[in-house]
Write an enzyme that holds these catalytic residues in place. Sequence first.
Site: not given
Length: 134
Positions: A48, A55
């Site tokens: 992120c 992620d």
Amino acid sequence: MTDKYKERRFDIYGYEKIDKEVLESIEYEYPEKNTIVEYITDEFSSVCPWTGLPDNAKLTIRYIPHKKLVELKSLKYYLTSYRNVGILQEHAINRILDDLVEFLQPKFMEIIGEFQERGGIATRIIARYEKEEY
């Protein structure tokens, strides 16, 4: 009570760490055919751009080659170069599509990113390219 996570961040790298120069190709011997090639990995990760939290995604790369195939070891290194890059999920999938289309010049390509849930919401991104004269 103070928010002990407010200033907590992990190392986040910029887009310059995405290493598309590592990609290698193999000559495709059947350019007249419309064979669908599909690669799947559940090991894709980026971070992120705001928090640095990971992620993780299942990534599907589906394409109809024209003259080149991507060499798999080089693809693995390319995808791994995203590991600490701060990039939105939607941008990562489109960047992968752009880089691979530029490199391979396929007849058709589709990248699907199925990201793990965050806050109870799973994200699935599909980016496509189709050659005009295909």
